[in-house]
Scaffold this active site. Sequence first.
Site, PDB file in Angstrom:
ATOM      1  N   GLY A  29       0.570  -1.288   0.202  1.00 38.62           N
ATOM      2  CA  GLY A  29       0.175   0.420  -0.398  1.00 38.62           C
ATOM      3  C   GLY A  29       0.845   1.077  -0.181  1.00 38.62           C
ATOM      4  N   ALA A  30       1.808   1.091   0.315  1.00 40.86           N
ATOM      5  CA  ALA A  30       2.607   2.547   0.876  1.00 40.86           C
ATOM      6  C   ALA A  30       3.867   1.822   1.546  1.00 40.86           C
ATOM      7  CB  ALA A  30       2.436   3.546   1.671  1.00 40.86           C
ATOM      8  N   HIS A  44      -0.566   6.590   8.955  1.00 41.34           N
ATOM      9  CA  HIS A  44       0.242   5.481   9.190  1.00 41.34           C
ATOM     10  C   HIS A  44       2.223   5.433   8.737  1.00 41.34           C
ATOM     11  CE1 HIS A  44       1.489   0.954   9.508  1.00 41.34           C
ATOM     12  NE2 HIS A  44       2.497   1.121   8.805  1.00 41.34           N
ATOM     13  N   GLU A  45       2.362   6.086   7.551  1.00 42.25           N
ATOM     14  CA  GLU A  45       3.443   5.969   6.807  1.00 42.25           C
ATOM     15  C   GLU A  45       4.593   7.376   8.292  1.00 42.25           C
ATOM     16  OE1 GLU A  45       4.853   3.715   5.500  1.00 42.25           O
ATOM     17  OE2 GLU A  45       2.762   2.502   5.137  1.00 42.25           O
ATOM     18  N   GLU A  83       7.613   3.303   4.487  1.00 41.80           N
ATOM     19  CA  GLU A  83       8.420   4.678   4.810  1.00 41.80           C
ATOM     20  C   GLU A  83       9.576   5.418   5.237  1.00 41.80           C
ATOM     21  OE1 GLU A  83       7.621   1.917   6.326  1.00 41.80           O
ATOM     22  OE2 GLU A  83       8.732   1.224   7.878  1.00 41.80           O
ATOM     23  N   ASN A  84       9.484   4.704   3.131  1.00 41.45           N
ATOM     24  CA  ASN A  84      10.876   6.013   3.482  1.00 41.45           C
ATOM     25  C   ASN A  84      11.135   7.085   3.491  1.00 41.45           C
ATOM     26  OD1 ASN A  84      11.510   3.187   1.812  1.00 41.45           O
ATOM     27  ND2 ASN A  84      10.034   4.558   0.117  1.00 41.45           N
ATOM     28  N   HIS A 121       5.851   6.491  11.066  1.00 44.04           N
ATOM     29  CA  HIS A 121       7.218   5.739  10.494  1.00 44.04           C
ATOM     30  C   HIS A 121       8.321   6.586  10.769  1.00 44.04           C
ATOM     31  CE1 HIS A 121       5.922   1.668  10.219  1.00 44.04           C
ATOM     32  NE2 HIS A 121       5.402   1.816   9.115  1.00 44.04           N
TER      33      HIS A 121
HETATM   34 ZN   LIG Z   1       4.446   0.128   8.318  1.00 42.62          ZN
END
Ligand SMILES: [Zn+2]
Length: 879
Positions: free
Chosen positions: A281-282, A317-318, A284-285, A321
Site C-alpha cells: 500500500g505504501a 501510518h507512514e 515509509e522511506n 514511521h
Molecule cells: Zn508500516
Amino acid sequence: MTPLCRMFASICLTVLMSSTARAGDIRLGRDVVPTFQSISLKLDADSVSYAGTTHIELDAKHATQTFRFHARGPSLDSIRLTNAKGSAIKVTTALTDSTQGLITATLDRKMSPGHYKLDIAFHETFNTDAVGLYRMEKDGHAYAFTQFEADYARNAFPCWDEPSFKIPFQLIISVPKDEVAIANTMVGKETVKDGWKTTVFKTTKPLPSYLLAIATGDLEWVDIPGLGVPGRVITVKGQSHLAKAAAETTAPILHALEAYFGTPYPYDKLDLLAVPEYWAGAMENAGAITYTDRVLLIDPNAQTASQVERLIRISAHELSHMWFGDLVTMQWWDDLWLNESFADWMGDKITFQVHPEYASDLSALQDSQGIMFQDAQPSTRAIRQPVDTTVNLFENVGLAYDKGKAVLSMFERWIGPDTFQKGVNSYLKAHANGNATADDLWKELDKASGRNVSQAMAGFIEQPGFPLVEVRPGTDGRFVLSQRRFTNLGIDQKNLTWQIPLTLKFQHDGNVESKNILLDTAEQTVDLGKNVTWIYPNQDAYGYFRWSVPAEMMKTLAGSSTTLLTPRERIGLISDSAALVLAGAMHGDEYLRTLEAMSGDREPLVLVSLLQAIESMKNIVPQDASPAFAAYVRRTLGPALNNVGMKAVPGEPQVRALLRPRLIALLGDEGRDSAVQSFAESEARRYLDDPMSVDPSIAGTVLVLAARDGDRALFNAYKAHAEAAKTPAIRSQFLNALGAFRKPEIRAAALDYALSGPLRPNEIGMVARATQNDEAGREQAYRWMTTNYEAITSRIPPEFASFMPFYAGGCSQERLKDAQTFFRDPKHQVPGQEIQLGEVADQVNDCVHLQEREGEAIVAYLDATSHTTSTHPTAGSPR
Ligand SMILES: [Zn+2]
C-alpha cells in the site's frame, strides 16, 4: 509499510526472505562495520541494466582477515580496500550464500583495528517485478522506482543490508538530462554533461539501507503547503492533477504527529510518490514515502469518502514511521511487529484526532476484534518471534499489525494516555537516530507508569492466542471472573494464563458503574454490590480478550444495546457473539436472533460490524435455505438502507457515505433485494455512458452487482473501460468488476484475462480474487490457479507465490485436500506457503464444522422467522 491486505481487506500477501540458514549464518559480523556509504548510480529506465560505484567507510573493531557484506544480483566489477594511510590491501570476494546474497571478502593479510575505505564498481539488470531497484513503463515513458524493505537493497547495490547498520548515506544519481531523480534528501548539487544530469543529494541522517528510496523519469509534482520543510506529491507524467487531496491532507497529520512526539519532523524534506506498479500500500522511506498510485491519487471530480479515509489512515501510518521506525529503528527484524503495530495504532489515533468524521477509532476496533478470529486458530503464533531460521518477515502480517495495535491500545488505556505518551517520547529521545528493541520501550513505559507493563505485555506478545474471560455468579451476590485460553470448539490447545487489565461495566441498583481489575490468576471473585442486573466485562472494548456472561445478561445487553452500551461496546458485543458461536458457547439461532435484535442501531460503523457478521454467515447457511437467509438479510438490514438511502445527500456525514455501498452490496447480493438489484443495474449502465452522472462512492458496488447476471457484452464493456481508464482508481474498479460475473463462461474469460490481458503483475490477483464471490467461483478460481500455477508464479516475485493456497479457501474439504496434495509437490513449493496453507485449512475446517454443528438450528430459525417483517420504524419507507 502498509501491506495490500490493509487496503482491501482481502488477502494478506506474505513477504518472505527465504533462507533455511541458521542465525549465525545469515547475520553479518560486527568486526568490520560501515560508518558511511555513498552510492553513485547511472540510471536510464529505457535500458535493461545500469552501472554504479559505491564508496564505503569502514571501521574494523578487531583484527580480522575476512568480513561479509550483501550483494544479491549486482556483479562486482572491481573492489579496492585501502587503509587510513591510503595503501591498498589485496582483497578477493566470493558469493558464499546466493539466497541471502552474502559476499565474503578475504584479505591477503589481517587488517588491524582502524579505519578503512572500500570502493566497489558494479553493474546490474533492472528488476521488473516491482521489488528492489526496478523499471516500469507507463504511457510510453520509462521510470525507475525502488522498494527495499525487507532485504532488497542488496539487490540494487552492495551494502550492509541489516536494520542495525544505521549510517549516513549519500546518493548520487545520473539520469538522461531531461529526466528527474528523487531520493531521500534535498538536492545538494546538479550538473549536466554529455546528455546526463547528475544529482548529488545531501547526506542523509543515519538510516538503515531498507529505508533508502530512488525514483527517476519524467516525474511531475505539486507542492504540499503548510509543512515546516519542503514537500511535494510526485507522480508520473500527466497525473499531478490527481494529487490535490494528498497535498491538502498531509500537513495537519504531520503537525498532529509533531505535537504528540514533541519534536519536529526529523528529515529535511518530505516527498510522497505515487508509483503505478507497486505491491504494498505504501512504504515509509525516510523523506520519500512511496505509495501505490491508487491510494495516493484521487480524482478531485470523483472523490469518495472511502478513498479519502484510506489515504488519511495510510498517510498517518507512514508519517508516524518517520519517528517510530525511521528515527528510531528496530535492532533486528524480530521487532518488525512493533514497528508496524505502533505505526498502525498511532495512525488510527491521529486520523481520529484530525478527522473525527471518519470514526477511525471504531474502524481500528473492528480491525482488533477481527484479528482475534485468526488468533484463535491452531495456526496462530506469538507476534514476537525469533527471526533466525526461515526469515518470514511479513508472515502473519494481519496478526502483527492488528493484534499489536490492539495490545498497545489496551495498555495505553491501562496506564493512561498521558503516561503512555511520556514513555514513548522518552524511548524516542533515548534512541533518536539509532536502534532499539521492544524491551527498551517497555522499560520506558514501566518507568513512566510505575507499573510492571513489561511483564503484562509479555503475555500478549510472546504467547499465541488470547484469553476468554468468563463471568459467573458466585456466592453472596458476588461474581467469579475466570480466564482460560479461548479456543474454537473441538480444538485442543495448550492452556495459558495472562495478566489482563480489564474494566468491568455493570448496572448496580439501577446505576451504571465501572471497576478496574488486573486479572492475573485463573480465577478471582469480585464484589460489585447487591442487585447487579448486567455486566459488560470489557468497558469500551479496549481489552484484547473475549468474554462471556450468563445468558440472561447477554439477552439484556443485546436487547437494549443502544441504551446500555457505547458504539465501541456494541461492536465488541457483535464480534464476541460470533466468537462464542465458534467456541460452541452460543448456537446459530441465538446468534441470528442477537444480530437481529441489534439491527435497529443507527450508528453507521456499528451497522458495518453487523453487516460483516451477517455476511460471514453466508457460507454456513445451507444452500436450500438461501431464500430464507435472503429474507433475513432484507429484514435486518433493509431498514438501515431505507434510513441511509441509496443516493447520497449533499453534506451528509462521511460515515454514512462509508456505510451506503456496503449495505447496497449485501442487500443486492445476499439479500437478493430486487429494488436494489435493478437500481444497481441502471446506475451501472449510466456510469458506463457518463461516469459523472453516478455517485462515485457507489460506482464500484453497482458495477459489481450489475455484473452478477451480466452478459458477454457487459464484460467486454468493462474490459474496454479498464484499459482506457484515465485514473488508477477507475482502472482498479473495472478490474475488480471483471471478476464479479457469475456465468461460468464469463468467469472463465475473466480468469483468462487476468493472465493474458494487458495487466501489471500486481493486477493479476485483483481480477482473480474477485471471481471468488461464491462457491462456484471459488472452485473455478482454484482450478484456474492449479492449472496455471507456473504461468502465474512466473509473473510475480517468488515470495508472493506463497499466497497461492488462498485459492483453496471457502467451505470445501475436498478442495482443501486437493490443495494439500497439490502443494506437496516440490514444484509447487515456496517458503511460507505451508503456513498459508495451515491458515486456509483452519478456516475451511471451521466453516465445515459450523455448517455441520449449527446448520439445522440456523435453518429452523430462518424458516420460523421468514414471514415476519422488521419491527424497526423505518422499514418499508421509500429509499
Ligand atoms: Zn508500516
